[in-house]
Enzyme design. Structure first.
Site, PDB file in Angstrom:
ATOM      1  N   HIS A  75     -11.591 -19.753   5.116  1.00  0.00           N
ATOM      2  CA  HIS A  75     -11.040 -20.820   4.266  1.00  0.00           C
ATOM      3  C   HIS A  75      -9.573 -20.574   3.926  1.00  0.00           C
ATOM      4  CE1 HIS A  75     -10.888 -24.194   1.701  1.00  0.00           C
ATOM      5  NE2 HIS A  75     -11.997 -24.042   1.016  1.00  0.00           N
ATOM      6  N   ASN A  84     -16.773 -36.373  19.679  1.00  0.00           N
ATOM      7  CA  ASN A  84     -17.587 -36.689  20.858  1.00  0.00           C
ATOM      8  C   ASN A  84     -16.994 -35.927  22.039  1.00  0.00           C
ATOM      9  OD1 ASN A  84     -18.712 -37.837  23.190  1.00  0.00           O
ATOM     10  ND2 ASN A  84     -18.919 -39.855  22.234  1.00  0.00           N
TER      11      ASN A  84
END
Length: 467
Positions: free
Chosen positions: A161, A400
């Site tokens: 993070h 995708n």
């Protein structure tokens, strides 16, 4: 069909994927806003149906072929997202920096003896943790792609993070999927730290002392009696668009001007805050509850300069602030939802300006190299604390890789602190529903399921239309 949590995952192969082009080794300093993050790993999971079922054109696309595509395009993506191929080390001042040395990303291929429709997504502690989202042992990013017995696949990523917030991780995932389909990158990532340089001389409002604190040196740990209610657990729910709309209408009661209408996220957060307060008994030692929300500063730091706006849009790193409110439990119980929503709106307003983020950068600079953190994560209050981080812009339809849109996704953030973490995301149904990841104390989860089950419904294969 009963959901499964006790399935087996076999790790078949792990290798290191590095950037396909050589990268000159260099140091990338963390920005002042990055330095507000302690060492924390965040996971994200994206699930796909068997590509052969989804499309006739994919009938020759076996798992091995998909893995090759993922590896090759990851190697390309790491050319522009080079910080993810490095490692975090301490500089001479004792602060963390990214050594961009192209040491690469650990990429694991796995197989799980479970069908996608059988996975118990509602309980990610059992079904996702350590199974479908990898534990990061080296570097900044770890990747795992898991083939399921139905031919579906789960792509799991875990990142540090300190190097990236959710916005940056989303940018990385979209870039990766674009290159997998040989498309040009829609947004080039920028690591130009000058966008977040402190001012000379620096200036910050004293109110930042109420939102951020130096990290205290922890005292020697003593063995503690474990209270089951202090256990922190994760759950994933869905909230329908109708319920979100109803909460928003309640939050806007007596709001005469539409200009000041409370947002869906503000209304949802107010409901969650009030629900948690209403479940605390009068005999409890908890007298107050802190409630915070993550604010992205990219649009806030914009000064109308087109070049600056473009850089900030592609900025890779943390550009976050976490304002919060603290209210008495009894007050939250007694007041109506629209009052609570107004409180949420008021503390959020603090962080919605350019000056707030510039001041926060200067606040950190004035204290370096002393580490600091958001105050809501510091255990110095006399009650519980919860943070809501919005994932409403999660770009699922853009992730995708050439074998169809994902059918489920979620961030996974089982960190060790006691401050709760909640992230709403768009539902795969695309109908305005939300998927809500919750990481809360066990008693808070039980309370929500007992008193707010009409809003928070467990995610099931039925809901996801996987059956």
């Amino acid at each position: 069909m009963n959901a499964k949590t006790n399935f087996n995952v076999k790790m078949n192969k792990t290798e290191v994927v590095a950037a396909v082009l050589p990268i000159q080794e260099h140091w990338l300093p963390l920005s002042n806003l990055d330095l507000l993050l302690p060492p924390l790993d965040v996971g994200v999971m994206v699930c796909y149906l068997n590509p052969i079922i989804v499309s006739e054109k994919n009938k020759n696309l076996e798992f091995g072929s998909m893995v090759k595509i993922l590896k090759a395009s990851l190697a390309e993506t790491l050319v522009s997202c080079y910080a993810f191929a490095g490692e975090i080390v301490q500089n001479s001042g004792g602060e963390p920096e990214v050594l961009c040395n192209n040491s690469g990303v650990y990429f694991t291929e796995a197989f799980a003896d479970v069908e996608l429709k059988e996975i118990n997504f509602y309980n990610p502690d059992e079904s996702i943790e350590g199974k479908l989202v990898p534990k990061k042992k080296h570097g900044v990013l770890a990747v795992q792609v898991t083939q399921l017995s139905c031919g579906g696949i789960v792509l799991g990523c875990t990142f540090d993070h300190r190097v990236a917030d959710a916005y940056s991780a989303n940018l990385f995932l979209v870039s990766w999927s674009e290159l997998a389909q040989s498309k040009p990158l829609s947004q080039l990532p920028s690591f130009r730290r000058s966008s977040l340089f402190p001012r000379r001389p620096g200036y910050y409002d004293s109110s930042l002392n109420d939102l951020y604190v130096p990290i205290p040196t922890p005292p020697p740990t003593k063995p503690e009696t474990v209270n089951p209610n202090d256990q922190v657990i994760s759950r994933i729910y869905y909230v329908t668009m109708d319920k979100i709309g109803h909460l928003q209408s309640l939050a806007n009661q007596d709001q005469k001007c539409t200009k000041f209408k409370r947002s869906k996220l503000e209304s949802f957060s107010a409901f969650l805050w009030k629900t948690l307060a209403c479940g605390i008994k009068e005999t409890s030692s908890f007298k107050k509850i802190r409630f915070g929300m993550v604010v992205d500063g990219r649009t806030r730091l914009s000064n109308g300069d087109d070049n600056q706006d473009k850089l900030l849009k592609g900025y890779f790193g943390n550009v976050l602030s976490i304002p919060f409110g603290e209210k008495k439990v009894e007050e939250l119980k007694e007041k109506p939802l629209n009052w609570v929503a107004n409180v949420v709106h008021e503390f959020l307003d603090i962080a919605k300006t350019r000056e707030h983020f510039l001041g926060l950068i200067d606040w950190v600079e004035a204290r370096r190299p002393e580490p600091a953190m958001a105050k809501i994560y510091a255990a110095d209050g006399d009650g519980p604390a919860v943070v809501v981080s919005s994932g409403k812009n999660f770009p699922a339809r853009k992730i995708n890789f050439g074998w169809g849109d994902p059918v489920f996704w979620s961030y996974h953030f089982p960190w060790v602190g006691k401050t709760g973490y909640v992230m709403p995301m768009p539902s795969p149904k695309g109908n305005g529903d939300w998927i809500v990841y919750m990481h809360l104390l066990k008693w808070q989860i039980e309370l929500i399921e007992a008193s707010a089950a009409h809003v928070f419904e467990p995610v099931t294969a039925n809901y996801l239309n996987l059956i």
